[in-house]
Design a protein around this motif. Structure first.
Motif, PDB file in Angstrom:
ATOM      1  N   GLY A   1       0.783  -1.226   0.000  1.00 48.94           N
ATOM      2  CA  GLY A   1       0.000   0.000   0.000  1.00 48.94           C
ATOM      3  C   GLY A   1       0.811   1.269   0.000  1.00 48.94           C
ATOM      4  O   GLY A   1       0.260   2.363   0.191  1.00 48.94           O
ATOM      5  N   THR A   2       2.123   1.173  -0.227  1.00 47.07           N
ATOM      6  CA  THR A   2       2.977   2.368  -0.224  1.00 47.07           C
ATOM      7  C   THR A   2       2.936   3.108  -1.559  1.00 47.07           C
ATOM      8  O   THR A   2       3.485   4.205  -1.662  1.00 47.07           O
ATOM      9  CB  THR A   2       4.427   1.986   0.098  1.00 47.07           C
ATOM     10  OG1 THR A   2       4.857   0.963  -0.809  1.00 47.07           O
ATOM     11  CG2 THR A   2       4.542   1.456   1.526  1.00 47.07           C
ATOM     12  N   HIS A   3       2.296   2.504  -2.573  1.00 45.19           N
ATOM     13  CA  HIS A   3       2.262   3.176  -3.869  1.00 45.19           C
ATOM     14  C   HIS A   3       1.418   4.445  -3.815  1.00 45.19           C
ATOM     15  O   HIS A   3       1.664   5.388  -4.565  1.00 45.19           O
ATOM     16  CB  HIS A   3       1.704   2.225  -4.934  1.00 45.19           C
ATOM     17  CG  HIS A   3       0.266   1.875  -4.759  1.00 45.19           C
ATOM     18  ND1 HIS A   3      -0.185   1.065  -3.740  1.00 45.19           N
ATOM     19  CD2 HIS A   3      -0.845   2.228  -5.474  1.00 45.19           C
ATOM     20  CE1 HIS A   3      -1.493   0.932  -3.832  1.00 45.19           C
ATOM     21  NE2 HIS A   3      -1.919   1.626  -4.873  1.00 45.19           N
ATOM     22  N   GLU A   4       0.444   4.490  -2.902  1.00 46.58           N
ATOM     23  CA  GLU A   4      -0.384   5.687  -2.806  1.00 46.58           C
ATOM     24  C   GLU A   4       0.434   6.875  -2.321  1.00 46.58           C
ATOM     25  O   GLU A   4       0.336   7.984  -2.850  1.00 46.58           O
ATOM     26  CB  GLU A   4      -1.562   5.418  -1.872  1.00 46.58           C
ATOM     27  CG  GLU A   4      -2.526   4.354  -2.403  1.00 46.58           C
ATOM     28  CD  GLU A   4      -3.658   4.077  -1.433  1.00 46.58           C
ATOM     29  OE1 GLU A   4      -3.611   4.638  -0.323  1.00 46.58           O
ATOM     30  OE2 GLU A   4      -4.574   3.311  -1.787  1.00 46.58           O
ATOM     31  N   ALA A   5       1.265   6.634  -1.296  1.00 50.86           N
ATOM     32  CA  ALA A   5       2.136   7.711  -0.801  1.00 50.86           C
ATOM     33  C   ALA A   5       3.154   8.122  -1.855  1.00 50.86           C
ATOM     34  O   ALA A   5       3.531   9.304  -1.956  1.00 50.86           O
ATOM     35  CB  ALA A   5       2.844   7.254   0.464  1.00 50.86           C
ATOM     36  N   LEU A   6       3.592   7.159  -2.643  1.00 50.64           N
ATOM     37  CA  LEU A   6       4.574   7.448  -3.683  1.00 50.64           C
ATOM     38  C   LEU A   6       3.967   8.287  -4.802  1.00 50.64           C
ATOM     39  O   LEU A   6       4.578   9.243  -5.281  1.00 50.64           O
ATOM     40  CB  LEU A   6       5.125   6.136  -4.243  1.00 50.64           C
ATOM     41  CG  LEU A   6       6.212   6.240  -5.305  1.00 50.64           C
ATOM     42  CD1 LEU A   6       7.476   6.846  -4.724  1.00 50.64           C
ATOM     43  CD2 LEU A   6       6.513   4.865  -5.892  1.00 50.64           C
TER      44      LEU A   6
ATOM     45  N   ALA B   1       6.840  -3.451 -16.268  1.00 50.01           N
ATOM     46  CA  ALA B   1       5.430  -3.471 -16.681  1.00 50.01           C
ATOM     47  C   ALA B   1       4.691  -4.627 -16.014  1.00 50.01           C
ATOM     48  O   ALA B   1       3.566  -4.457 -15.519  1.00 50.01           O
ATOM     49  CB  ALA B   1       5.339  -3.577 -18.201  1.00 50.01           C
ATOM     50  N   TRP B   2       5.310  -5.795 -15.989  1.00 52.24           N
ATOM     51  CA  TRP B   2       4.670  -6.942 -15.341  1.00 52.24           C
ATOM     52  C   TRP B   2       4.545  -6.727 -13.837  1.00 52.24           C
ATOM     53  O   TRP B   2       3.562  -7.141 -13.220  1.00 52.24           O
ATOM     54  CB  TRP B   2       5.458  -8.220 -15.626  1.00 52.24           C
ATOM     55  CG  TRP B   2       5.190  -8.826 -16.958  1.00 52.24           C
ATOM     56  CD1 TRP B   2       6.070  -9.000 -17.992  1.00 52.24           C
ATOM     57  CD2 TRP B   2       3.945  -9.351 -17.424  1.00 52.24           C
ATOM     58  NE1 TRP B   2       5.446  -9.583 -19.068  1.00 52.24           N
ATOM     59  CE2 TRP B   2       4.144  -9.821 -18.735  1.00 52.24           C
ATOM     60  CE3 TRP B   2       2.669  -9.478 -16.858  1.00 52.24           C
ATOM     61  CZ2 TRP B   2       3.127 -10.400 -19.491  1.00 52.24           C
ATOM     62  CZ3 TRP B   2       1.656 -10.057 -17.601  1.00 52.24           C
ATOM     63  CH2 TRP B   2       1.889 -10.509 -18.897  1.00 52.24           C
ATOM     64  N   SER B   3       5.543  -6.080 -13.243  1.00 52.47           N
ATOM     65  CA  SER B   3       5.482  -5.807 -11.810  1.00 52.47           C
ATOM     66  C   SER B   3       4.347  -4.848 -11.481  1.00 52.47           C
ATOM     67  O   SER B   3       3.704  -4.960 -10.434  1.00 52.47           O
ATOM     68  CB  SER B   3       6.816  -5.225 -11.336  1.00 52.47           C
ATOM     69  OG  SER B   3       6.808  -4.985  -9.943  1.00 52.47           O
ATOM     70  N   ALA B   4       4.098  -3.905 -12.395  1.00 51.05           N
ATOM     71  CA  ALA B   4       3.006  -2.953 -12.183  1.00 51.05           C
ATOM     72  C   ALA B   4       1.644  -3.592 -12.395  1.00 51.05           C
ATOM     73  O   ALA B   4       0.629  -3.066 -11.932  1.00 51.05           O
ATOM     74  CB  ALA B   4       3.173  -1.764 -13.130  1.00 51.05           C
ATOM     75  N   ALA B   5       1.626  -4.736 -13.081  1.00 53.91           N
ATOM     76  CA  ALA B   5       0.357  -5.379 -13.401  1.00 53.91           C
ATOM     77  C   ALA B   5      -0.074  -6.390 -12.344  1.00 53.91           C
ATOM     78  O   ALA B   5      -1.144  -6.990 -12.480  1.00 53.91           O
ATOM     79  CB  ALA B   5       0.456  -6.071 -14.759  1.00 53.91           C
ATOM     80  N   THR B   6       0.726  -6.601 -11.324  1.00 50.38           N
ATOM     81  CA  THR B   6       0.396  -7.609 -10.318  1.00 50.38           C
ATOM     82  C   THR B   6       0.792  -7.123  -8.926  1.00 50.38           C
ATOM     83  O   THR B   6       1.629  -6.238  -8.786  1.00 50.38           O
ATOM     84  CB  THR B   6       1.102  -8.939 -10.626  1.00 50.38           C
ATOM     85  OG1 THR B   6       0.800  -9.885  -9.609  1.00 50.38           O
ATOM     86  CG2 THR B   6       2.607  -8.754 -10.673  1.00 50.38           C
ATOM     87  N   ARG B   7       0.194  -7.717  -7.911  1.00 51.55           N
ATOM     88  CA  ARG B   7       0.528  -7.398  -6.531  1.00 51.55           C
ATOM     89  C   ARG B   7       1.586  -8.351  -5.971  1.00 51.55           C
ATOM     90  O   ARG B   7       2.076  -8.143  -4.867  1.00 51.55           O
ATOM     91  CB  ARG B   7      -0.719  -7.476  -5.640  1.00 51.55           C
ATOM     92  CG  ARG B   7      -1.763  -6.423  -5.933  1.00 51.55           C
ATOM     93  CD  ARG B   7      -2.965  -6.585  -5.030  1.00 51.55           C
ATOM     94  NE  ARG B   7      -3.999  -5.591  -5.334  1.00 51.55           N
ATOM     95  CZ  ARG B   7      -4.062  -4.394  -4.766  1.00 51.55           C
ATOM     96  NH1 ARG B   7      -3.167  -4.043  -3.869  1.00 51.55           N
ATOM     97  NH2 ARG B   7      -5.026  -3.558  -5.090  1.00 51.55           N
ATOM     98  N   HIS B   8       1.899  -9.384  -6.692  1.00 49.32           N
ATOM     99  CA  HIS B   8       2.791 -10.418  -6.169  1.00 49.32           C
ATOM    100  C   HIS B   8       4.082 -10.471  -6.978  1.00 49.32           C
ATOM    101  O   HIS B   8       4.045 -10.622  -8.199  1.00 49.32           O
ATOM    102  CB  HIS B   8       2.099 -11.781  -6.196  1.00 49.32           C
ATOM    103  CG  HIS B   8       0.803 -11.801  -5.449  1.00 49.32           C
ATOM    104  ND1 HIS B   8       0.742 -11.791  -4.073  1.00 49.32           N
ATOM    105  CD2 HIS B   8      -0.483 -11.814  -5.892  1.00 49.32           C
ATOM    106  CE1 HIS B   8      -0.530 -11.814  -3.696  1.00 49.32           C
ATOM    107  NE2 HIS B   8      -1.288 -11.813  -4.775  1.00 49.32           N
ATOM    108  N   GLN B   9       5.199 -10.363  -6.275  1.00 49.47           N
ATOM    109  CA  GLN B   9       6.479 -10.334  -6.965  1.00 49.47           C
ATOM    110  C   GLN B   9       6.804 -11.663  -7.655  1.00 49.47           C
ATOM    111  O   GLN B   9       7.453 -11.680  -8.704  1.00 49.47           O
ATOM    112  CB  GLN B   9       7.597  -9.970  -5.990  1.00 49.47           C
ATOM    113  CG  GLN B   9       7.715 -10.869  -4.783  1.00 49.47           C
ATOM    114  CD  GLN B   9       8.836 -10.442  -3.857  1.00 49.47           C
ATOM    115  OE1 GLN B   9       9.752  -9.746  -4.263  1.00 49.47           O
ATOM    116  NE2 GLN B   9       8.776 -10.862  -2.602  1.00 49.47           N
ATOM    117  N   ILE B  10       6.341 -12.779  -7.099  1.00 52.40           N
ATOM    118  CA  ILE B  10       6.606 -14.066  -7.733  1.00 52.40           C
ATOM    119  C   ILE B  10       5.880 -14.156  -9.074  1.00 52.40           C
ATOM    120  O   ILE B  10       6.421 -14.669 -10.064  1.00 52.40           O
ATOM    121  CB  ILE B  10       6.169 -15.227  -6.817  1.00 52.40           C
ATOM    122  CG1 ILE B  10       6.939 -15.170  -5.496  1.00 52.40           C
ATOM    123  CG2 ILE B  10       6.409 -16.563  -7.510  1.00 52.40           C
ATOM    124  CD1 ILE B  10       8.442 -15.222  -5.653  1.00 52.40           C
TER     125      ILE B  10
END
Length: 206
Positions: A55-60, A127-136
């Motif tokens: 949830g830190t993306h909102e502050a970012l 791009a893939w990291s931005a499309a998901t909540r899970h790093q795996i």
């Protein structure tokens, strides 16, 4: 450290450095695309996925900087880590220079091709990291994307498709593959179409 060790194994063991009797890094450089399929996802998988999960993306995102700056900043940070990882292999270059008289221009071009391919995979990984909540999930998706890009220009795939698809389609698939562009640079041929290819991949991912 793992990347440096894998490069050493690829150069001296898999590439049969002493058996070939040639002082160059061509076997190790040829292995770079397959090592990057592992390294690039590892570096990029947390860029946005962890921000979203915690949830830190909102502050970012409310910081007084544009989204473009944030995207490019995170990507450049990952590219910086890739560059450091590649610098860890410079002792290999020093070793072959000590043992013989390698073509330093060809080695430098090989490093450039590896850096550009890695930077492109990092952009796609972002791009893939931005499309998901899970790093795996981001890791797996980026690895699959990278593998498909490399296999598209692999000789085994080309031979398989040669009698099954039209020549124009086969050439298009080969041109879309990153392997042929990396191999061209590894041979010391720095062509505009190879540079543009990697630049377009970076822009597409970002």
């Amino acid at each position: 450290i793992a990347y440096a060790l894998l490069n050493t194994i690829a150069t001296f063991e898999i590439g049969d450095f002493y058996g070939r009797g040639e002082a160059d890094l061509s076997p190790g450089i040829a292995m770079q695309p397959w090592l990057l399929v592992w390294l690039a996802p590892a570096l990029s998988m947390r860029i946005w996925a962890e921000e979203r999960r915690h949830g830190t993306h909102e502050a970012l995102l409310i910081q007084p900087v544009s989204l473009t700056v944030l995207i490019c900043g995170k990507w450049l940070a990952a590219v910086g880590l890739l560059t450091l990882a590649m610098c860890s292999t410079l002792p290999l270059w020093a070793t072959v220079a000590y043992l013989g008289q390698p073509d330093h221009g060809m080695i430098a071009a090989g490093y450039l091709g590896t850096w550009m391919l890695g930077s492109s995979l990092l952009a796609l990984g972002s791009a893939w990291s931005a499309a998901t909540r899970h790093q795996i999930s981001a890791f797996m998706a980026t690895s699959l994307t990278g593998a498909l890009l490399l296999l598209a220009g692999h000789p085994a795939v080309t031979d398989l498709l040669r009698d099954r698809v039209p020549v124009a389609v086969l050439e298009s698939v080969t041109d879309l593959g990153g392997l042929s562009h990396h191999e061209a640079l590894a041979r010391g041929v720095i062509a505009l179409n190879d540079i543009v290819y990697f630049a377009v991949l970076c822009l597409a991912g970002l």
